[in-house]
Design an enzyme around this catalytic site. Sequence first.
Site, short mmCIF file in Angstrom:
data_model
loop_
_atom_site.label_atom_id
_atom_site.label_comp_id
_atom_site.label_asym_id
_atom_site.label_seq_id
_atom_site.Cartn_x
_atom_site.Cartn_y
_atom_site.Cartn_z
N CYS A 1 -3.73 10.13 4.73
CA CYS A 1 -4.07 9.72 6.09
C CYS A 1 -4.38 10.96 6.91
O CYS A 1 -3.51 11.84 7.01
CB CYS A 1 -2.93 8.94 6.74
SG CYS A 1 -3.27 8.51 8.46
N HIS B 1 0.87 -1.17 0.00
CA HIS B 1 0.00 0.00 0.00
C HIS B 1 0.91 1.23 0.00
O HIS B 1 1.36 1.69 1.05
CB HIS B 1 -0.88 -0.04 1.26
CG HIS B 1 -1.87 1.07 1.38
ND1 HIS B 1 -3.23 0.84 1.39
CD2 HIS B 1 -1.73 2.41 1.49
CE1 HIS B 1 -3.87 2.00 1.51
NE2 HIS B 1 -2.97 2.96 1.59
#
Length: 313
Positions: free
Chosen positions: A252, A219
């Site tokens: 994020c 990822h």
Amino acid sequence: MPPPAFGHAPLPGLPAHITVWEVGPRDGLQNESTVLPVAVKAELIERLADAGSTVIETTSFVHPAWVPQLADAEDLLRTIERRPGVRYPVMVPNQRGLDRARVLGVQDIAVFASVTESFAVRNLNRSLDESLAMFDPVVAAARADGIRVRGYLSMCWGDPWEGAVAPGQVVDVAIRLRDMGCTELSLGDTIGVATPGRVVAVLDALTAAGVEIADVAVHFHDTYGQALANTLTALQHGVVTVDSAAGGLGGCPFAGSATGNLATEDLVWQLDGLGVDTGLDLGRLVDTSVWLAGRLGRPSPSRVVQALSGGRT
């Protein structure tokens, strides 16, 4: 599509087929300032399935105070039409999240762990050991119900507070997640600082410790433009599952330097050119990301979307 028209040529050591784990509806939208209505999210998921996505990470049951963009998780899961052959995993942070997901018939969940102490405290408000202890009964309960569990490992190559991360830290958390019952481990380059040699170092350390490479996904974030290079390296070292987000969405919300995920379209363009099958229709993906960019009010950062969209984004 353009890649076949330009030809393709394989490279040694690549798999014939990979699974693209689409994270746009969850990891992508959670970091967008625009909060989309349920109907738009449901259409995004439908479009991704139409484009051939077989794994679509749909939402998260995190508390809405932390991620308000995903506060409609229950409504979304009640709205979407789940197709045979398509998986719709959701993120769960704790037992309450699992209970909410279970009521809605979820068959795939993910837990989100950190390999560094600093990020565990900032993201989960717990130490690393405390966060893993919290996940243990969640994973056990899910597996007892026949639910697949993915374990995310964040900050695998670098942490904004601690700097470079040693491969041994990744191995330690990976083994603990595997031993508690996670069926897949996704290695996250949360702030996008990995480079190919460091990717190999982590993968080699995991396999040396007995972790099956078939159980590992990658990822990558594209903060420094390394996501495609790192992904190709991982595939050449046996990885067959890659996380990406339609249009390069996301980041994020708890790591300020994290930019977008690897764009699904950029990944598919590269793999089409290498003759690696993804099962995805690049044209439909591009159309989806152009459509989504209009709803978000900003252009897609994906180079392939920009190149193939004819100025529509």
